[in-house]
Design a protein around this motif. Sequence first.
Motif, PDB file in Angstrom:
ATOM      1  N   GLN A  43      61.978  11.161  39.318  1.00 18.68           N
ATOM      2  CA  GLN A  43      63.255  11.852  39.454  1.00 18.68           C
ATOM      3  C   GLN A  43      63.218  13.204  38.765  1.00 18.68           C
ATOM      4  OE1 GLN A  43      66.726   9.500  38.554  1.00 18.68           O
ATOM      5  NE2 GLN A  43      65.743   7.590  39.206  1.00 18.68           N
ATOM      6  N   GLU A  44      64.204  14.032  39.054  1.00 20.49           N
ATOM      7  CA  GLU A  44      64.293  15.327  38.409  1.00 20.49           C
ATOM      8  C   GLU A  44      64.901  15.184  37.018  1.00 20.49           C
ATOM      9  OE1 GLU A  44      64.854  18.117  42.401  1.00 20.49           O
ATOM     10  OE2 GLU A  44      66.453  17.997  40.902  1.00 20.49           O
ATOM     11  N   ARG A  45      64.690  16.191  36.215  1.00 22.15           N
ATOM     12  CA  ARG A  45      65.306  16.193  34.894  1.00 22.15           C
ATOM     13  C   ARG A  45      66.814  16.277  35.042  1.00 22.15           C
ATOM     14  NH1 ARG A  45      61.514  20.169  31.115  1.00 22.15           N
ATOM     15  NH2 ARG A  45      59.613  18.909  31.278  1.00 22.15           N
ATOM     16  N   GLU A  46      67.521  15.589  34.141  1.00 18.56           N
ATOM     17  CA  GLU A  46      68.973  15.616  34.196  1.00 18.56           C
ATOM     18  C   GLU A  46      69.553  15.789  32.797  1.00 18.56           C
ATOM     19  OE1 GLU A  46      70.693  11.989  35.616  1.00 18.56           O
ATOM     20  OE2 GLU A  46      69.778  10.763  34.047  1.00 18.56           O
ATOM     21  N   PHE A  47      70.706  16.432  32.763  1.00 20.80           N
ATOM     22  CA  PHE A  47      71.429  16.642  31.524  1.00 20.80           C
ATOM     23  C   PHE A  47      71.939  15.322  30.971  1.00 20.80           C
ATOM     24  CE2 PHE A  47      74.308  18.462  28.539  1.00 20.80           C
ATOM     25  CZ  PHE A  47      75.504  17.768  28.665  1.00 20.80           C
ATOM     26  N   VAL A  48      71.884  15.181  29.646  1.00 20.12           N
ATOM     27  CA  VAL A  48      72.401  13.977  28.991  1.00 20.12           C
ATOM     28  C   VAL A  48      73.567  14.322  28.064  1.00 20.12           C
ATOM     29  CG1 VAL A  48      71.865  12.095  27.397  1.00 20.12           C
ATOM     30  CG2 VAL A  48      70.177  12.791  29.120  1.00 20.12           C
ATOM     31  N   ALA A  49      73.325  15.236  27.123  1.00 15.50           N
ATOM     32  CA  ALA A  49      74.364  15.536  26.133  1.00 15.50           C
ATOM     33  C   ALA A  49      74.133  16.921  25.539  1.00 15.50           C
ATOM     34  CB  ALA A  49      74.369  14.489  25.027  1.00 15.50           C
ATOM     35  N   ALA A  50      75.216  17.493  25.013  1.00 17.59           N
ATOM     36  CA  ALA A  50      75.138  18.808  24.379  1.00 17.59           C
ATOM     37  C   ALA A  50      76.101  18.871  23.212  1.00 17.59           C
ATOM     38  CB  ALA A  50      75.469  19.908  25.383  1.00 17.59           C
ATOM     39  N   ILE A  51      75.785  19.733  22.259  1.00 14.15           N
ATOM     40  CA  ILE A  51      76.639  19.937  21.100  1.00 14.15           C
ATOM     41  C   ILE A  51      76.632  21.417  20.741  1.00 14.15           C
ATOM     42  CG2 ILE A  51      74.774  19.416  19.456  1.00 14.15           C
ATOM     43  CD1 ILE A  51      76.948  18.017  17.724  1.00 14.15           C
ATOM     44  N   SER A  52      77.788  21.933  20.410  1.00 13.93           N
ATOM     45  CA  SER A  52      77.909  23.349  20.065  1.00 13.93           C
ATOM     46  C   SER A  52      77.271  23.638  18.717  1.00 13.93           C
ATOM     47  CB  SER A  52      79.379  23.754  20.045  1.00 13.93           C
ATOM     48  OG  SER A  52      80.071  23.006  19.053  1.00 13.93           O
ATOM     49  N   TRP A  53      77.130  24.913  18.388  1.00 14.78           N
ATOM     50  CA  TRP A  53      76.451  25.303  17.162  1.00 14.78           C
ATOM     51  C   TRP A  53      77.100  24.712  15.924  1.00 14.78           C
ATOM     52  CZ3 TRP A  53      79.164  27.956  13.460  1.00 14.78           C
ATOM     53  CH2 TRP A  53      80.384  28.516  13.873  1.00 14.78           C
ATOM     54  N   SER A  54      78.412  24.575  15.951  1.00 10.58           N
ATOM     55  CA  SER A  54      79.131  24.063  14.786  1.00 10.58           C
ATOM     56  C   SER A  54      79.252  22.543  14.800  1.00 10.58           C
ATOM     57  CB  SER A  54      80.534  24.651  14.749  1.00 10.58           C
ATOM     58  OG  SER A  54      81.298  24.158  15.844  1.00 10.58           O
ATOM     59  N   GLY A  55      78.970  21.947  15.950  1.00 11.63           N
ATOM     60  CA  GLY A  55      79.184  20.511  16.090  1.00 11.63           C
ATOM     61  C   GLY A  55      80.595  20.163  16.513  1.00 11.63           C
ATOM     62  N   GLY A  56      81.429  21.161  16.678  1.00  9.73           N
ATOM     63  CA  GLY A  56      82.825  20.908  16.988  1.00  9.73           C
ATOM     64  C   GLY A  56      83.111  20.565  18.434  1.00  9.73           C
ATOM     65  N   SER A  57      82.135  20.812  19.283  1.00  9.61           N
ATOM     66  CA  SER A  57      82.315  20.537  20.706  1.00  9.61           C
ATOM     67  C   SER A  57      81.107  19.790  21.244  1.00  9.61           C
ATOM     68  CB  SER A  57      82.480  21.847  21.474  1.00  9.61           C
ATOM     69  OG  SER A  57      82.577  21.616  22.857  1.00  9.61           O
ATOM     70  N   THR A  58      81.363  18.738  22.007  1.00  9.80           N
ATOM     71  CA  THR A  58      80.282  17.972  22.623  1.00  9.80           C
ATOM     72  C   THR A  58      80.561  17.774  24.106  1.00  9.80           C
ATOM     73  OG1 THR A  58      81.349  15.885  22.032  1.00  9.80           O
ATOM     74  CG2 THR A  58      79.675  16.726  20.513  1.00  9.80           C
ATOM     75  N   ASP A  59      79.502  17.473  24.828  1.00 11.77           N
ATOM     76  CA  ASP A  59      79.591  17.278  26.268  1.00 11.77           C
ATOM     77  C   ASP A  59      78.593  16.201  26.652  1.00 11.77           C
ATOM     78  OD1 ASP A  59      78.835  19.364  29.184  1.00 11.77           O
ATOM     79  OD2 ASP A  59      80.213  17.672  28.969  1.00 11.77           O
ATOM     80  N   TYR A  60      78.976  15.334  27.582  1.00 13.96           N
ATOM     81  CA  TYR A  60      78.110  14.229  27.970  1.00 13.96           C
ATOM     82  C   TYR A  60      78.075  14.065  29.485  1.00 13.96           C
ATOM     83  CZ  TYR A  60      78.522  12.798  23.084  1.00 13.96           C
ATOM     84  OH  TYR A  60      78.487  12.773  21.703  1.00 13.96           O
ATOM     85  N   ALA A  61      76.940  13.594  29.954  1.00 15.11           N
ATOM     86  CA  ALA A  61      76.859  13.178  31.347  1.00 15.11           C
ATOM     87  C   ALA A  61      77.717  11.933  31.529  1.00 15.11           C
ATOM     88  CB  ALA A  61      75.409  12.880  31.717  1.00 15.11           C
ATOM     89  N   ASP A  62      78.277  11.776  32.707  1.00 14.53           N
ATOM     90  CA  ASP A  62      79.132  10.620  32.975  1.00 14.53           C
ATOM     91  C   ASP A  62      78.404   9.299  32.732  1.00 14.53           C
ATOM     92  OD1 ASP A  62      80.871  12.123  35.827  1.00 14.53           O
ATOM     93  OD2 ASP A  62      81.160  12.332  33.659  1.00 14.53           O
ATOM     94  N   SER A  63      77.117   9.279  33.029  1.00 15.33           N
ATOM     95  CA  SER A  63      76.342   8.046  32.940  1.00 15.33           C
ATOM     96  C   SER A  63      76.151   7.544  31.508  1.00 15.33           C
ATOM     97  CB  SER A  63      74.970   8.243  33.593  1.00 15.33           C
ATOM     98  OG  SER A  63      74.268   9.288  32.955  1.00 15.33           O
ATOM     99  N   VAL A  64      76.371   8.421  30.520  1.00  9.20           N
ATOM    100  CA  VAL A  64      76.149   8.010  29.132  1.00  9.20           C
ATOM    101  C   VAL A  64      77.414   8.077  28.288  1.00  9.20           C
ATOM    102  CG1 VAL A  64      73.759   8.816  29.304  1.00  9.20           C
ATOM    103  CG2 VAL A  64      75.496  10.280  28.209  1.00  9.20           C
ATOM    104  N   THR A  65      78.472   8.595  28.835  1.00  9.26           N
ATOM    105  CA  THR A  65      79.725   8.719  28.080  1.00  9.26           C
ATOM    106  C   THR A  65      80.190   7.357  27.594  1.00  9.26           C
ATOM    107  OG1 THR A  65      80.409  10.683  29.321  1.00  9.26           O
ATOM    108  CG2 THR A  65      82.137   9.434  28.231  1.00  9.26           C
ATOM    109  N   GLY A  66      80.507   7.305  26.299  1.00 10.80           N
ATOM    110  CA  GLY A  66      80.944   6.054  25.695  1.00 10.80           C
ATOM    111  C   GLY A  66      79.816   5.237  25.109  1.00 10.80           C
TER     112      GLY A  66
END
Length: 122
Positions: A43-66
């Motif tokens: 499969q192709e590479r896929e995004f999993v999670a991200a965090i901003s420089w301060s840690g104050g903002s995060t983002d997750y792929a739907d498949s791993v949220t929670g």
Amino acid sequence: QVQLVESGGRWVQAGDSLRLSCVASGFTFSSWSMGWSRQAPGQEREFVAAISWSGGSTDYADSVTGRFTISRDNSNNTVFLQMNSLKVEDTAVYYCTADRYVYGLRTRPEHWGQGTQVTVSS
């Protein structure tokens, strides 16, 4: 030169937990957004999670949220990925990523580590 070194990948059973770590060097870690992506066999590479420089903002792929949590320690230039309730479909090589912007981590991160293998068996 930028270096991202992942560790923590191993074989686990479905339902187990695992924490990945990534130590960064060669850039001002506290000024960059950090993330994790993965690539499963065939499969192709896929995004999993991200965090901003301060840690104050995060983002997750739907498949791993929670189930997955990304965090960072700016004093030690380290980003973590806590993975709980692992599933067989989480099996992949997990890559640490870095980009100046959080949104860049979803699409085309500027820097990549070499990856660490996570294998989840049923």
